[in-house]
Write a protein that holds these residues in place. Sequence first.
Motif, PDB file in Angstrom:
ATOM      1  N   SER A 249       0.824  -1.222   0.000  1.00 14.10           N
ATOM      2  CA  SER A 249       0.000   0.000   0.000  1.00 14.10           C
ATOM      3  C   SER A 249       0.851   1.263   0.000  1.00 14.10           C
ATOM      4  O   SER A 249       0.508   2.254  -0.644  1.00 14.10           O
ATOM      5  CB  SER A 249      -0.976   0.008   1.182  1.00 14.10           C
ATOM      6  N   ASP A 250       2.010   1.242   0.680  1.00  9.81           N
ATOM      7  CA  ASP A 250       2.819   2.462   0.709  1.00  9.81           C
ATOM      8  C   ASP A 250       3.637   2.677  -0.567  1.00  9.81           C
ATOM      9  O   ASP A 250       4.350   3.669  -0.711  1.00  9.81           O
ATOM     10  CB  ASP A 250       3.724   2.525   1.951  1.00  9.81           C
TER      11      ASP A 250
ATOM     12  N   ALA B 236      -5.971   5.233 -13.312  1.00  4.91           N
ATOM     13  CA  ALA B 236      -5.177   5.693 -12.171  1.00  4.91           C
ATOM     14  C   ALA B 236      -4.548   7.045 -12.511  1.00  4.91           C
ATOM     15  O   ALA B 236      -3.388   7.296 -12.234  1.00  4.91           O
ATOM     16  CB  ALA B 236      -4.115   4.667 -11.821  1.00  4.91           C
ATOM     17  N   ASP B 237      -5.373   7.909 -13.132  1.00  4.28           N
ATOM     18  CA  ASP B 237      -4.849   9.181 -13.640  1.00  4.28           C
ATOM     19  C   ASP B 237      -4.979  10.343 -12.656  1.00  4.28           C
ATOM     20  O   ASP B 237      -5.056  11.501 -13.050  1.00  4.28           O
ATOM     21  CB  ASP B 237      -5.491   9.522 -14.990  1.00  4.28           C
ATOM     22  N   SER B 238      -5.021  10.030 -11.375  1.00  9.34           N
ATOM     23  CA  SER B 238      -4.975  11.052 -10.327  1.00  9.34           C
ATOM     24  C   SER B 238      -4.468  10.357  -9.068  1.00  9.34           C
ATOM     25  O   SER B 238      -4.573   9.127  -8.956  1.00  9.34           O
ATOM     26  CB  SER B 238      -6.366  11.648 -10.070  1.00  9.34           C
ATOM     27  N   PRO B 239      -3.923  11.096  -8.107  1.00 12.10           N
ATOM     28  CA  PRO B 239      -3.446  10.444  -6.876  1.00 12.10           C
ATOM     29  C   PRO B 239      -4.529   9.631  -6.169  1.00 12.10           C
ATOM     30  O   PRO B 239      -4.260   8.520  -5.684  1.00 12.10           O
ATOM     31  CB  PRO B 239      -2.978  11.629  -6.024  1.00 12.10           C
ATOM     32  N   ALA B 240      -5.752  10.159  -6.145  1.00 13.30           N
ATOM     33  CA  ALA B 240      -6.850   9.431  -5.482  1.00 13.30           C
ATOM     34  C   ALA B 240      -7.153   8.126  -6.208  1.00 13.30           C
ATOM     35  O   ALA B 240      -7.385   7.075  -5.582  1.00 13.30           O
ATOM     36  CB  ALA B 240      -8.098  10.309  -5.432  1.00 13.30           C
ATOM     37  N   LYS B 241      -7.127   8.180  -7.547  1.00 17.51           N
ATOM     38  CA  LYS B 241      -7.408   6.968  -8.329  1.00 17.51           C
ATOM     39  C   LYS B 241      -6.256   5.966  -8.231  1.00 17.51           C
ATOM     40  O   LYS B 241      -6.477   4.756  -8.260  1.00 17.51           O
ATOM     41  CB  LYS B 241      -7.676   7.332  -9.792  1.00 17.51           C
ATOM     42  N   MET B 242      -5.023   6.466  -8.131  1.00 18.84           N
ATOM     43  CA  MET B 242      -3.877   5.563  -7.963  1.00 18.84           C
ATOM     44  C   MET B 242      -3.996   4.810  -6.639  1.00 18.84           C
ATOM     45  O   MET B 242      -3.683   3.618  -6.555  1.00 18.84           O
ATOM     46  CB  MET B 242      -2.563   6.351  -8.021  1.00 18.84           C
ATOM     47  N   LYS B 243      -4.464   5.497  -5.622  1.00 14.03           N
ATOM     48  CA  LYS B 243      -4.660   4.868  -4.305  1.00 14.03           C
ATOM     49  C   LYS B 243      -5.674   3.725  -4.433  1.00 14.03           C
ATOM     50  O   LYS B 243      -5.459   2.624  -3.925  1.00 14.03           O
ATOM     51  CB  LYS B 243      -5.142   5.912  -3.298  1.00 14.03           C
TER      52      LYS B 243
END
Length: 198
Positions: free
Chosen positions: A22-23, A46-53
């Motif tokens: 996860s990290d 996954a084209d934004s930090p939130a979506k990558m998470k």
Amino acid sequence: MLAFQEEYTLENSVVKLTPLKSDDIEKLVHFSIDEPELWRYSLIQADSPAKMKIYIEKALEGRQNKNSYPFLVFDKRTNQYAGSTRFYDIQVENATLQLGFTWYGKKFQGTGINKNCKLLLLEFAFEVLKMERVEFRADHENTRSINAMKSIGCKVDGILRSNTYKPDGTRRDSIVLSILKEEWFQSVKQKLKEDTRH
């Protein structure tokens, strides 16, 4: 047989594959910000930090549910993290799995990193896990990905017409390719080894 709780590391002189954590978002998030075009054909954006998470969480959920095993890709030559790949749709009873959700940052594309990853992953699938068949899928319009798969020795099985939704709500035709165990031992392994020496 794949032990999902096991921490597998696959590596050679060029690349190192370690189980995704996860990290690892810290190592990959810049791809979502700087290279949104990487996700053009991906079923999970996954084209934004939130979506990558979310992307990483879903990958780890798959491992927990014992149907996928995601890896982080590290390029030893540049000492940088290059992307991610995974085994999924793992069917132990049928001795088959799929290899996909593979992506690399632009600077790593065309550098031989994909062939090195595939050599390690296919060797592991056929020789350690004793798989009979490894399947690959892609958007029928994703010629770069299809050409990369054919170049490592994949044979085209056919097209699944309108078999799934794209993130934008339209339908996708998926091309299915595969490598069989006998093809791996007869020719694919040797060719990949030769290709990765250059």
